[in-house]
Design an enzyme around this catalytic site. Structure first.
Site, mmCIF file in Angstrom:
data_model
loop_
_atom_site.group_PDB
_atom_site.id
_atom_site.type_symbol
_atom_site.label_atom_id
_atom_site.label_comp_id
_atom_site.label_asym_id
_atom_site.label_seq_id
_atom_site.Cartn_x
_atom_site.Cartn_y
_atom_site.Cartn_z
ATOM 1 N N THR A 24 0.857 -1.185 0.000
ATOM 2 C CA THR A 24 0.000 0.000 0.000
ATOM 3 C C THR A 24 0.900 1.245 0.000
ATOM 4 O OG1 THR A 24 -1.625 -1.231 1.277
ATOM 5 C CG2 THR A 24 -1.826 1.170 1.300
ATOM 6 N N GLU A 72 -3.865 -4.718 -2.586
ATOM 7 C CA GLU A 72 -4.417 -5.945 -2.019
ATOM 8 C C GLU A 72 -5.488 -5.591 -0.992
ATOM 9 O OE1 GLU A 72 -4.021 -9.189 -2.884
ATOM 10 O OE2 GLU A 72 -5.695 -9.220 -1.473
ATOM 11 N N GLU A 108 -6.611 -10.086 7.362
ATOM 12 C CA GLU A 108 -5.944 -11.115 8.144
ATOM 13 C C GLU A 108 -7.004 -11.979 8.815
ATOM 14 O OE1 GLU A 108 -2.760 -9.603 10.608
ATOM 15 O OE2 GLU A 108 -2.086 -8.337 8.964
ATOM 16 N N LYS A 122 -7.086 1.973 -2.931
ATOM 17 C CA LYS A 122 -6.705 1.245 -1.714
ATOM 18 C C LYS A 122 -6.891 2.126 -0.474
ATOM 19 C CE LYS A 122 -5.097 -1.688 1.102
ATOM 20 N NZ LYS A 122 -5.927 -2.788 1.523
ATOM 21 N N ASN A 172 -9.717 1.620 2.723
ATOM 22 C CA ASN A 172 -9.409 1.471 4.148
ATOM 23 C C ASN A 172 -9.919 2.662 4.956
ATOM 24 O OD1 ASN A 172 -8.353 -1.030 3.936
ATOM 25 N ND2 ASN A 172 -6.246 -0.492 4.415
ATOM 26 N N GLY A 211 -7.669 -1.554 15.148
ATOM 27 C CA GLY A 211 -6.216 -1.686 15.266
ATOM 28 C C GLY A 211 -5.703 -2.449 14.072
ATOM 29 N N CYS A 236 -2.868 -2.192 9.397
ATOM 30 C CA CYS A 236 -3.234 -1.376 8.237
ATOM 31 C C CYS A 236 -4.173 -0.210 8.496
ATOM 32 C CB CYS A 236 -3.755 -2.261 7.126
ATOM 33 S SG CYS A 236 -2.406 -3.228 6.424
ATOM 34 N N ARG A 248 0.279 -6.233 15.875
ATOM 35 C CA ARG A 248 0.621 -4.875 15.440
ATOM 36 C C ARG A 248 -0.541 -3.922 15.712
ATOM 37 N NH1 ARG A 248 2.980 -6.065 9.470
ATOM 38 N NH2 ARG A 248 1.286 -7.585 9.486
HETATM 39 P P1 NAD Z 1 4.737 -7.992 6.769
HETATM 40 O O1 NAD Z 1 5.522 -7.191 7.714
HETATM 41 O O2 NAD Z 1 3.878 -9.100 7.262
HETATM 42 O O3 NAD Z 1 5.718 -8.639 5.675
HETATM 43 C C1 NAD Z 1 6.656 -7.933 4.958
HETATM 44 C C2 NAD Z 1 7.830 -8.854 4.625
HETATM 45 O O4 NAD Z 1 8.712 -8.160 3.742
HETATM 46 C C3 NAD Z 1 8.652 -9.269 5.846
HETATM 47 O O5 NAD Z 1 8.758 -10.667 5.887
HETATM 48 C C4 NAD Z 1 10.010 -8.604 5.597
HETATM 49 O O6 NAD Z 1 11.089 -9.361 6.090
HETATM 50 C C5 NAD Z 1 10.046 -8.531 4.079
HETATM 51 N N1 NAD Z 1 10.952 -7.544 3.501
HETATM 52 C C6 NAD Z 1 11.183 -6.264 3.885
HETATM 53 N N2 NAD Z 1 12.052 -5.673 3.038
HETATM 54 C C7 NAD Z 1 12.386 -6.595 2.093
HETATM 55 C C8 NAD Z 1 13.241 -6.603 0.956
HETATM 56 N N3 NAD Z 1 13.933 -5.522 0.587
HETATM 57 N N4 NAD Z 1 13.351 -7.730 0.231
HETATM 58 C C9 NAD Z 1 12.658 -8.844 0.586
HETATM 59 N N5 NAD Z 1 11.838 -8.902 1.655
HETATM 60 C C10 NAD Z 1 11.690 -7.791 2.388
HETATM 61 O O7 NAD Z 1 3.864 -6.954 5.926
HETATM 62 P P2 NAD Z 1 2.395 -7.172 5.345
HETATM 63 O O8 NAD Z 1 1.409 -7.101 6.445
HETATM 64 O O9 NAD Z 1 2.393 -8.345 4.430
HETATM 65 O O10 NAD Z 1 2.220 -5.832 4.491
HETATM 66 C C11 NAD Z 1 2.919 -5.629 3.283
HETATM 67 C C12 NAD Z 1 2.238 -4.501 2.521
HETATM 68 O O11 NAD Z 1 0.914 -4.912 2.151
HETATM 69 C C13 NAD Z 1 2.062 -3.205 3.309
HETATM 70 O O12 NAD Z 1 2.193 -2.130 2.432
HETATM 71 C C14 NAD Z 1 0.628 -3.290 3.807
HETATM 72 O O13 NAD Z 1 0.062 -2.010 4.028
HETATM 73 C C15 NAD Z 1 -0.053 -3.974 2.646
HETATM 74 N N6 NAD Z 1 -1.267 -4.726 3.006
HETATM 75 C C16 NAD Z 1 -1.283 -5.508 4.117
HETATM 76 C C17 NAD Z 1 -2.408 -6.265 4.435
HETATM 77 C C18 NAD Z 1 -2.474 -7.126 5.669
HETATM 78 O O14 NAD Z 1 -3.559 -7.629 5.969
HETATM 79 N N7 NAD Z 1 -1.407 -7.334 6.390
HETATM 80 C C19 NAD Z 1 -3.519 -6.222 3.563
HETATM 81 C C20 NAD Z 1 -3.457 -5.419 2.420
HETATM 82 C C21 NAD Z 1 -2.319 -4.674 2.139
HETATM 83 C C1 UGA Z 2 -8.320 -4.392 6.763
HETATM 84 C C2 UGA Z 2 -9.332 -4.352 5.617
HETATM 85 O O1 UGA Z 2 -10.551 -4.939 6.042
HETATM 86 C C3 UGA Z 2 -8.796 -5.107 4.391
HETATM 87 O O2 UGA Z 2 -9.710 -4.983 3.313
HETATM 88 C C4 UGA Z 2 -7.454 -4.509 3.994
HETATM 89 O O3 UGA Z 2 -6.886 -5.228 2.914
HETATM 90 C C5 UGA Z 2 -6.507 -4.575 5.174
HETATM 91 O O4 UGA Z 2 -7.080 -3.855 6.312
HETATM 92 C C6 UGA Z 2 -5.189 -3.925 4.890
HETATM 93 O O5 UGA Z 2 -5.100 -3.014 4.106
HETATM 94 O O6 UGA Z 2 -4.273 -4.389 5.550
HETATM 95 P P1 UGA Z 2 -7.651 -6.186 8.587
HETATM 96 O O7 UGA Z 2 -6.766 -5.127 9.148
HETATM 97 O O8 UGA Z 2 -7.111 -7.551 8.433
HETATM 98 O O9 UGA Z 2 -8.171 -5.742 7.134
HETATM 99 O O10 UGA Z 2 -8.920 -6.329 9.524
HETATM 100 P P2 UGA Z 2 -10.432 -5.828 9.651
HETATM 101 O O11 UGA Z 2 -11.261 -7.028 9.780
HETATM 102 O O12 UGA Z 2 -10.826 -4.827 8.637
HETATM 103 O O13 UGA Z 2 -10.369 -5.137 11.094
HETATM 104 C C7 UGA Z 2 -9.512 -4.030 11.335
HETATM 105 C C8 UGA Z 2 -9.723 -3.532 12.755
HETATM 106 O O14 UGA Z 2 -10.996 -2.933 12.886
HETATM 107 C C9 UGA Z 2 -9.660 -4.626 13.836
HETATM 108 O O15 UGA Z 2 -8.980 -4.121 14.973
HETATM 109 C C10 UGA Z 2 -11.104 -4.879 14.168
HETATM 110 O O16 UGA Z 2 -11.300 -5.363 15.479
HETATM 111 C C11 UGA Z 2 -11.656 -3.479 14.013
HETATM 112 N N1 UGA Z 2 -13.103 -3.467 13.761
HETATM 113 C C12 UGA Z 2 -13.601 -4.050 12.644
HETATM 114 C C13 UGA Z 2 -13.929 -2.807 14.651
HETATM 115 O O17 UGA Z 2 -13.473 -2.252 15.669
HETATM 116 N N2 UGA Z 2 -15.257 -2.770 14.423
HETATM 117 C C14 UGA Z 2 -15.792 -3.329 13.340
HETATM 118 O O18 UGA Z 2 -17.017 -3.231 13.189
HETATM 119 C C15 UGA Z 2 -14.955 -3.998 12.416
#
Ligand code: NAD
Ligand code: UGA
Length: 459
Positions: free
Chosen positions: A123, A155, A159, A208, A212, A274, A277, A344
């Site tokens: 993101t 994406e 989670e 994106k 969010n 929390g 993201c 996180r």
């Molecule tokens: P994460 O911390 O779980 O994973 C990131 C990985 O990248 C780590 O394993 C780290 O070691 C690795 N890394 C860092 N620098 C690197 C490099 N130079 N080469 C190779 N590996 C490297 O992060 P995440 O939660 O998967 O989030 C990644 C991105 O996706 C963020 O921008 C986040 O905002 C976005 N995103 C996350 C979610 C989610 O639910 N976690 C959903 C949608 C979008």
């Molecule tokens: C969120 C978005 O739902 C995804 O679409 C997006 O891809 C992702 O962020 C991202 O960019 O990382 P996620 O963080 O996994 O996904 O979880 P959510 O289910 O959306 O919940 C986020 C937070 O909001 C949690 O702390 C949850 O407890 C809280 N929440 C959710 C509330 O407090 N109230 C609600 O009604 C719903």
């Protein structure tokens, strides 16, 4: 197609394993060797439902592997997907990991034969892909965008349901530098018949953030209504929200049946949002607005309402127990939401900090996370292994994460192990559960009289 995914975290590893399950040949690249070893043994380095099975399947079919060797992974692939972290600092989005990955990738592109596309899945704020990413790639590769492909493919997985979400997308957004890059992604996602939005790199980045930001706004809206209910004797936010949900524009009646879209879950009050993201993306977007000299009053309020929200749980504990110093308080749930072990930006962890600062003796239980917490909370809290150890002898139990397990506990029996049973339910997790009449059960979004001796003063 041959695909490399840079960053094997929640997004990268899920993307890699899912694409391999759809027939692509995928290599996930990460800097952390321990992570790679775990993956190549067939396990995800974090809890995500269904992911271990997909990794094992991919390793068995030979369509999936993990490595620290970016050069090899890129030489063997046509498309590289960047899924590295994009945290936020006081100045704005921190693109250190994206720029480091991009630089290494550009240097490899200089040596690589044939067309290769780079896809940003992390993101990133609007303008990053056709700005910083493109210029680093062009400088380090000696090529111009167009000679290599460039896409922004945000994406939307959550989670806890990441695999299901990835395999059943509601939309696939393809921000493209040019038609050729976009066509490559159309092929990558040919297995899905969901709507594919082909647009500019900047619109993809915006989609994106807007998505969010909307989720966070709905949550803070519900929580502000909850705060108002808390100040109004006789009001109950749950009933208020149920009445609101019945607006046919939120839950339409189709063929005589009420359809309740999932978005309604974001219109339920709680202890605040929390995770890795929503908080960071709202912050990044606010700082992006500041940088652009655009007012972001709504986002500022969304953030501030959320900052205050979890303190309501501390207030309720103080209302019931008075001074928290020396009192035994159990926190149930540590992850930022059910179904994950991700800590996180978890509201539960912040709650624990506040309770400890007020001198409470804190016990914690989480079905998925307790092993990690030992290190994080460094002996300041007692880790419990089950319902009885958590609740027995506690002066108050605070539910911070709605793990479904909690609703299945025998609360009649557990409350008998507390001197004066007090349960503060920050997530409405025990709705519909049979509770003993002796219990002082408090939930967010309702008014409770404040006695003189127990003033509720947020820190
Ligand atoms: P994460 O911390 O779980 O994973 C990131 C990985 O990248 C780590 O394993 C780290 O070691 C690795 N890394 C860092 N620098 C690197 C490099 N130079 N080469 C190779 N590996 C490297 O992060 P995440 O939660 O998967 O989030 C990644 C991105 O996706 C963020 O921008 C986040 O905002 C976005 N995103 C996350 C979610 C989610 O639910 N976690 C959903 C949608 C979008
Ligand atoms: C969120 C978005 O739902 C995804 O679409 C997006 O891809 C992702 O962020 C991202 O960019 O990382 P996620 O963080 O996994 O996904 O979880 P959510 O289910 O959306 O919940 C986020 C937070 O909001 C949690 O702390 C949850 O407890 C809280 N929440 C959710 C509330 O407090 N109230 C609600 O009604 C719903």
């Amino acid at each position: 197609m041959q695909v490399s995914v840079i960053g094997a975290g929640y997004v990268g590893l899920v993307t890699g394993a899912c694409l391999a399950s759809k027939g692509h040949v995928v290599t996930c690249v990460d800097l952390v060797h321990e992570r790679i070893d775990t993956i190549n043994r067939g396990y995800a380095p974090f809890h995500e439902s269904g992911l271990d099975a997909l990794i094992a399947e991919g390793l068995n079919t030979g369509k999936f592997k993990a490595t620290s060797n970016l050069e090899l992974a890129m030489q063997e692939s046509q498309v590289s997907i960047i899924a590295v972290p994009t945290p936020v600092s006081e100045q704005g989005i921190d693109l250190t990991a994206v720029s480091a990955a991009t630089l290494s990738m550009g240097q490899i592109l200089r040596r690589k034969q044939g067309y290769h596309a780079v896809v940003v899945k992390s993101t990133v704020v609007p303008g990053t892909t056709d700005g910083m990413v493109r210029s680093i790639l062009e400088e380090s590769s000696g090529l111009s965008a167009g000679e290599f492909g460039l896409c922004m493919n945000p994406e939307f997985l959550r989670e806890g349901s990441a695999v299901t979400d990835f395999l059943n997308p509601d939309r696939i957004v393809i921000g493209e530098w040019d038609n050729l890059s976009g066509e490559l992604l159309i092929n990558l996602y040919a297995w899905s018949d969901c709507p594919k939005v082909r647009t500019s790199l900047r619109n993809a980045e915006f989609i994106k953030y807007a998505s969010n930001a909307l989720l966070a706004t709905l949550i803070s809206f519900s929580n502000e209504i909850a705060s108002l209910c808390e100040a109004t004797p006789g009001a109950d936010v749950d009933e208020v929200m149920e009445g609101l949900h019945l607006d046919h524009r939120l839950s339409p009646i189709v063929d005589g049946v009420r359809v309740r879209p999932e978005i309604l879950t974001y219109l339920r009050a709680g202890a605040g949002f929390g995770g890795s993201c929503l908080p960071k993306d709202v912050k990044s977007l606010r700082l992006f607005a500041k940088h652009k000299q655009v007012d972001s009053q709504l986002l500022d309020a969304v953030f501030e309402v959320n900052e205050r929200r979890f303190q309501q749980l501390v207030c309720l504990a103080e209302q019931v127990l008075g001074n928290l110093k020396g009192r035994i308080v159990t926190v149930l749930g540590l992850a930022f939401k059910p179904g994950t072990d991700d800590l996180r930006d978890s509201p539960a962890m912040r709650l624990i900090d506040h309770l400890l600062a007020k001198g409470a003796h804190v016990r914690v239980y989480d079905p998925l996370v307790c092993h990690k917490v030992d290190v994080l909370l460094a002996g300041q809290v007692k880790l419990c292994r089950d319902a009885e150890e958590s609740v027995s002898g506690a002066e108050a139990v605070v539910i911070a994460t709605a793990h479904p397990e909690f609703a299945g506990w025998d609360w009649q029996q557990l409350c008998a192990t507390m001197d004066k049973p007090v349960v503060i339910d920050g997530r409405n997790a025990l709705k519909g559960v049979s509770l003993p009449p002796s219990i002082d059960y408090r939930t967010i979004g309702r008014h409770y009289a404040v006695s003189n001796k127990s003033k509720c003063v947020p820190r």
